[in-house]
Every structure is written in C-alpha cells, then in structure tokens.
Design a protein around this motif. Sequence first.
Motif, PDB file in Angstrom:
ATOM      1  N   ALA A   1       0.698  -1.192   0.073  1.00  0.00           N
ATOM      2  CA  ALA A   1      -0.091  -0.044   0.001  1.00  0.00           C
ATOM      3  C   ALA A   1       0.921   1.266  -0.183  1.00  0.00           C
ATOM      4  CB  ALA A   1      -0.856   0.013   1.117  1.00  0.00           C
ATOM      5  N   GLN A   2       2.038   1.320   0.791  1.00  0.00           N
ATOM      6  CA  GLN A   2       2.841   2.425   0.916  1.00  0.00           C
ATOM      7  C   GLN A   2       3.646   2.576  -0.431  1.00  0.00           C
ATOM      8  OE1 GLN A   2       6.192   1.700   3.754  1.00  0.00           O
ATOM      9  NE2 GLN A   2       6.498   4.079   3.808  1.00  0.00           N
ATOM     10  N   ALA A   3       3.812   1.385  -1.264  1.00  0.00           N
ATOM     11  CA  ALA A   3       4.745   1.577  -2.592  1.00  0.00           C
ATOM     12  C   ALA A   3       3.704   2.255  -3.423  1.00  0.00           C
ATOM     13  CB  ALA A   3       5.134   0.419  -2.936  1.00  0.00           C
TER      14      ALA A   3
ATOM     15  N   ILE B   1       3.775   5.766  -5.755  1.00  0.00           N
ATOM     16  CA  ILE B   1       3.851   5.646  -7.399  1.00  0.00           C
ATOM     17  C   ILE B   1       2.601   6.810  -7.767  1.00  0.00           C
ATOM     18  CG2 ILE B   1       2.833   4.401  -9.190  1.00  0.00           C
ATOM     19  CD1 ILE B   1       4.249   1.937  -7.721  1.00  0.00           C
ATOM     20  N   VAL B   2       1.488   6.825  -7.049  1.00  0.00           N
ATOM     21  CA  VAL B   2       0.492   7.526  -7.408  1.00  0.00           C
ATOM     22  C   VAL B   2       0.710   8.972  -7.249  1.00  0.00           C
ATOM     23  CG1 VAL B   2      -2.156   8.128  -7.140  1.00  0.00           C
ATOM     24  CG2 VAL B   2      -1.409   5.783  -7.448  1.00  0.00           C
TER      25      VAL B   2
ATOM     26  N   PHE C   1       2.261  -5.791  -8.395  1.00  0.00           N
ATOM     27  CA  PHE C   1       1.328  -5.183  -8.924  1.00  0.00           C
ATOM     28  C   PHE C   1       2.149  -4.464 -10.343  1.00  0.00           C
ATOM     29  CE2 PHE C   1       2.866  -2.653  -5.560  1.00  0.00           C
ATOM     30  CZ  PHE C   1       3.632  -1.503  -6.306  1.00  0.00           C
ATOM     31  N   ALA C   2       1.423  -4.189 -11.463  1.00  0.00           N
ATOM     32  CA  ALA C   2       2.061  -3.434 -12.481  1.00  0.00           C
ATOM     33  C   ALA C   2       1.822  -2.026 -12.452  1.00  0.00           C
ATOM     34  CB  ALA C   2       1.736  -4.164 -13.553  1.00  0.00           C
ATOM     35  N   ALA C   3       3.018  -1.097 -12.735  1.00  0.00           N
ATOM     36  CA  ALA C   3       2.696   0.111 -12.613  1.00  0.00           C
ATOM     37  C   ALA C   3       3.377   0.827 -13.845  1.00  0.00           C
ATOM     38  CB  ALA C   3       3.243   0.712 -11.329  1.00  0.00           C
ATOM     39  N   LYS C   4       2.834   2.223 -14.080  1.00  0.00           N
ATOM     40  CA  LYS C   4       3.707   2.919 -14.906  1.00  0.00           C
ATOM     41  C   LYS C   4       4.198   4.202 -14.153  1.00  0.00           C
ATOM     42  CE  LYS C   4       3.026   3.861 -19.861  1.00  0.00           C
ATOM     43  NZ  LYS C   4       2.322   3.859 -20.975  1.00  0.00           N
TER      44      LYS C   4
ATOM     45  N   LEU D   1      10.387   5.530  -9.427  1.00  0.00           N
ATOM     46  CA  LEU D   1      10.970   4.221  -9.467  1.00  0.00           C
ATOM     47  C   LEU D   1      12.232   3.981  -8.411  1.00  0.00           C
ATOM     48  CD1 LEU D   1      11.077   1.248 -10.663  1.00  0.00           C
ATOM     49  CD2 LEU D   1      12.325   2.216 -12.534  1.00  0.00           C
ATOM     50  N   ASP D   2      13.181   4.984  -8.457  1.00  0.00           N
ATOM     51  CA  ASP D   2      14.168   4.823  -7.464  1.00  0.00           C
ATOM     52  C   ASP D   2      13.645   4.844  -6.167  1.00  0.00           C
ATOM     53  OD1 ASP D   2      16.055   4.803  -9.514  1.00  0.00           O
ATOM     54  OD2 ASP D   2      16.390   6.877  -9.370  1.00  0.00           O
ATOM     55  N   SER D   3      12.810   5.708  -5.694  1.00  0.00           N
ATOM     56  CA  SER D   3      12.182   5.715  -4.400  1.00  0.00           C
ATOM     57  C   SER D   3      11.588   4.443  -3.844  1.00  0.00           C
ATOM     58  CB  SER D   3      11.196   7.104  -4.252  1.00  0.00           C
ATOM     59  OG  SER D   3      10.517   6.889  -3.030  1.00  0.00           O
TER      60      SER D   3
END
Length: 95
Positions: free
Chosen positions: A40-42, A46-47, A63-66, A72-74
Amino acid sequence: MRIFALLVAALTVVSGVIAVDIQKSVIITYPGETPDWVLAQAKKAIVEGGGVITHEYQLIKGFAAKLGEKVLDSVSAMGKEYNALIEEDLTVSSL
C-alpha cells in the motif's frame, strides 16, 4: 535587450518541458510474507509521484505500474528491506 529577455524566458520554458520524467512500465513483486501495508505504501508513493497502477495481481503479492524514473528509485529503496523484485514490463512473444 527586450528580445534577449523574451528569448531567455522562452528557452527556460522549453527546458522545463524537456525535463519531464520518462515513464517506465514495471512489474513489482514481493515475497508472500510481506505485510500488505508495504504494498500500500509503495502504491501510494507511485500515485503521488504521478504514476499509475495498471494491474494488481491476486495470486502473487505485487502489481504492475507505469511510473517515472525518480519514483522508481524511491519505490526500489522502500522495497529493499522486503526483497522487492522490480522488472521492466515487456511484451513476450514466441519466435
């Protein structure tokens, strides 16, 4: 002199547009014993960083993300303690 000031302002705007963070498609998975709050934190990071969660997996924790390179580094640093696996989401085809 006024033309020079306008030129400098225009170049500043153009450089700001060019500096946009490049989006990458990734798949992020975690070991089964990883707490749900870590995912949830990740996803929240991202959002908030301008990324999008494109798919949430049910059989595995992940999950998959854009997302952008900076986000991404974070997220990678956040997942290090939980052995997150981050890989680029590519199209698979047979020869």
